[in-house]
Motif scaffolding. Structure first.
Motif, mmCIF file in Angstrom:
data_model
loop_
_atom_site.group_PDB
_atom_site.id
_atom_site.type_symbol
_atom_site.label_atom_id
_atom_site.label_comp_id
_atom_site.label_asym_id
_atom_site.label_seq_id
_atom_site.Cartn_x
_atom_site.Cartn_y
_atom_site.Cartn_z
ATOM 1 N N LEU A 111 -5.262 8.091 1.136
ATOM 2 C CA LEU A 111 -5.987 8.505 -0.062
ATOM 3 C C LEU A 111 -5.746 7.460 -1.146
ATOM 4 N N VAL A 112 -6.824 6.858 -1.624
ATOM 5 C CA VAL A 112 -6.719 5.725 -2.543
ATOM 6 C C VAL A 112 -7.356 6.092 -3.878
ATOM 7 N N ILE A 113 -6.527 6.160 -4.910
ATOM 8 C CA ILE A 113 -6.995 6.483 -6.260
ATOM 9 C C ILE A 113 -7.340 5.182 -6.980
ATOM 10 N N TRP A 114 -8.564 5.117 -7.488
ATOM 11 C CA TRP A 114 -8.987 3.955 -8.271
ATOM 12 C C TRP A 114 -9.206 4.381 -9.712
ATOM 13 N N ARG A 115 -8.568 3.721 -10.636
ATOM 14 C CA ARG A 115 -8.667 4.092 -12.044
ATOM 15 C C ARG A 115 -9.890 3.455 -12.694
ATOM 16 N N GLY A 116 -10.535 4.240 -13.555
ATOM 17 C CA GLY A 116 -11.595 3.683 -14.379
ATOM 18 C C GLY A 116 -11.235 3.754 -15.845
ATOM 19 N N CYS A 117 -9.983 4.087 -16.128
ATOM 20 C CA CYS A 117 -9.567 4.312 -17.509
ATOM 21 C C CYS A 117 -8.079 4.002 -17.641
ATOM 22 N N GLY A 118 -7.693 3.437 -18.772
ATOM 23 C CA GLY A 118 -6.309 3.005 -18.947
ATOM 24 C C GLY A 118 -5.284 4.109 -18.914
ATOM 25 N N GLN A 119 -5.694 5.334 -19.255
ATOM 26 C CA GLN A 119 -4.725 6.419 -19.312
ATOM 27 C C GLN A 119 -4.442 7.050 -17.955
ATOM 28 N N HIS A 120 -5.065 6.572 -16.902
ATOM 29 C CA HIS A 120 -4.845 7.176 -15.593
ATOM 30 C C HIS A 120 -3.583 6.626 -14.933
ATOM 31 N N ASP A 121 -2.446 6.942 -15.498
ATOM 32 C CA ASP A 121 -1.168 6.569 -14.885
ATOM 33 C C ASP A 121 -0.667 7.787 -14.119
ATOM 34 N N TYR A 139 -2.160 6.364 -2.759
ATOM 35 C CA TYR A 139 -1.876 5.082 -3.386
ATOM 36 C C TYR A 139 -2.748 4.932 -4.626
ATOM 37 N N GLN A 140 -2.301 4.076 -5.539
ATOM 38 C CA GLN A 140 -3.094 3.727 -6.714
ATOM 39 C C GLN A 140 -3.026 2.213 -6.914
ATOM 40 N N PRO A 141 -3.823 1.476 -6.146
ATOM 41 C CA PRO A 141 -3.808 0.017 -6.304
ATOM 42 C C PRO A 141 -4.444 -0.392 -7.621
ATOM 43 N N VAL A 142 -4.083 -1.579 -8.085
ATOM 44 C CA VAL A 142 -4.539 -2.072 -9.379
ATOM 45 C C VAL A 142 -5.200 -3.438 -9.208
ATOM 46 N N ILE A 143 -6.467 -3.526 -9.582
ATOM 47 C CA ILE A 143 -7.145 -4.813 -9.664
ATOM 48 C C ILE A 143 -6.727 -5.486 -10.959
ATOM 49 N N ASP A 144 -6.369 -6.747 -10.888
ATOM 50 C CA ASP A 144 -5.901 -7.486 -12.062
ATOM 51 C C ASP A 144 -7.114 -7.946 -12.870
ATOM 52 N N TYR A 145 -7.644 -7.029 -13.687
ATOM 53 C CA TYR A 145 -8.865 -7.318 -14.430
ATOM 54 C C TYR A 145 -8.686 -8.477 -15.407
ATOM 55 N N GLY A 146 -7.489 -8.618 -15.979
ATOM 56 C CA GLY A 146 -7.260 -9.712 -16.913
ATOM 57 C C GLY A 146 -7.417 -11.076 -16.257
ATOM 58 N N ALA A 242 1.638 -1.880 2.144
ATOM 59 C CA ALA A 242 1.614 -1.207 0.846
ATOM 60 C C ALA A 242 2.621 -1.798 -0.131
ATOM 61 N N GLY A 243 3.751 -2.268 0.383
ATOM 62 C CA GLY A 243 4.764 -2.847 -0.488
ATOM 63 C C GLY A 243 4.317 -4.117 -1.175
ATOM 64 N N GLN A 244 3.282 -4.763 -0.641
ATOM 65 C CA GLN A 244 2.777 -5.994 -1.230
ATOM 66 C C GLN A 244 1.580 -5.756 -2.148
ATOM 67 N N VAL A 245 1.112 -4.518 -2.212
ATOM 68 C CA VAL A 245 -0.085 -4.202 -2.990
ATOM 69 C C VAL A 245 0.328 -3.737 -4.384
ATOM 70 N N ARG A 246 -0.268 -4.354 -5.402
ATOM 71 C CA ARG A 246 -0.005 -3.920 -6.777
ATOM 72 C C ARG A 246 -0.457 -2.483 -6.952
ATOM 73 N N GLN A 247 0.439 -1.637 -7.438
ATOM 74 C CA GLN A 247 0.110 -0.239 -7.624
ATOM 75 C C GLN A 247 0.569 0.248 -8.988
ATOM 76 N N ARG A 248 0.064 1.421 -9.316
ATOM 77 C CA ARG A 248 0.364 2.106 -10.564
ATOM 78 C C ARG A 248 -0.345 1.418 -11.729
ATOM 79 N N TRP A 249 -0.229 2.042 -12.855
ATOM 80 C CA TRP A 249 -0.877 1.497 -14.040
ATOM 81 C C TRP A 249 -0.208 2.070 -15.258
ATOM 82 N N HIS A 250 0.220 1.224 -16.148
ATOM 83 C CA HIS A 250 0.728 1.685 -17.439
ATOM 84 C C HIS A 250 -0.314 1.348 -18.484
#
Length: 253
Positions: A111-121, A139-146, A242-250
């Motif tokens: 199950l892969v959670i994709w955030r569309g908003c900064g508050q979805h931590d 999981y909650q992977p993070v695309i490095d938008y910056g 999974a250990g190599q995938v950027r996850q979570r979001w602050h």
């Protein structure tokens, strides 16, 4: 492969070949005077669909995509008085937890959670879920938008919210939705990113950054990079990395 396109019997039948389920989380919040309030929901809906399509086409991986939750925590936008639907963090976490539980009960394993908003931590929700389930993981992977933005423009572009990154994407995929006559630099106050921000006290338009450098051409590059990275992150999860995938979001680092 949209989850809601199938009957319950068809979902049961395709379960053995579904490698992952995408859970897109959106928001309804102000996006400055030039973008509609659905941007976060629209973007993550479209992105998840395109990532899933690429995974099927290039890797033969079948991914189901859930309907996007269009609401989330948006307390930083309430100061503008309009253009927001704010869920309490506890409400948002409870909804996501129930979604995860429902999918696990049906036998879906990734199950892969994709955030569309900064508050979805949702780190705490994911940890609780994974600790209580075997044979299913969230999981909650993070695309490095910056980095994506800087790469697409070929230089750093001031950004943060409703900026040239977001505006370029909308110009590329849905240019009629951009109010071009409203695109301008905001008057910004000095600030630091934190969880208790009030955008109305920082920006006179709600925009953080510079939206004036946006273009459809740059949006096309941004979108390709986002889809590519999303597919690569998902493949990392499916291949046991999974250990190599950027996850979570602050919130807005």
């Amino acid at each position: 492969m949209r989850y809601t396109d199938f009957t319950y019997e068809e979902l049961r039948d395709i379960l053995p070949r579904v490698r992952a389920v995408f859970i897109p989380l959106g928001c309804t919040e102000q996006q400055g005077p030039h973008l509609p309030t659905d941007f976060d929901t629209w973007m993550i809906t479209t992105l998840c669909a395109d990532i899933a399509e690429r995974l099927e086409r290039e890797h033969g991986e079948t991914v189901l995509v859930l309907p996007t939750l269009p609401f989330g925590p948006t307390p930083e936008h309430t100061g503008f008085g309009f253009g927001y639907l704010n869920l309490r963090q506890s409400t948002n976490e409870a909804v996501v937890e129930d979604v995860l539980q429902s999918l696990a009960a049906q036998g879906f394993s990734t199950l892969v959670i994709w955030r569309g908003c900064g508050q979805h931590d949702l780190g705490a929700v994911i940890d609780r879920f994974n600790a209580s389930h075997q044979g299913c993981a969230a999981y909650q992977p993070v695309i490095d938008y910056g980095t994506v933005c800087d790469s697409a423009f070929g230089r750093p572009v001031p950004g943060g919210h409703a900026d040239s990154f977001a505006t370029s994407i909308r110009l590329h995929l849905s240019n009629e939705d951009v109010r071009l006559d409203k695109v301008r630099m905001p008057a910004l106050q000095v600030f630091q990113w934190d969880d208790d921000m009030d955008f109305a006290s920082i920006s006179d338009t709600g925009v953080i950054g510079d939206p004036t450098q946006a273009s459809a051409e740059t949006g096309a590059t941004i979108w390709e990079l986002c889809v590519r990275e999303g597919a690569e992150l998902t493949m990392g999860l499916l291949e046991g990395r999974a250990g190599q995938v950027r996850q979570r979001w602050h919130f807005l680092p």
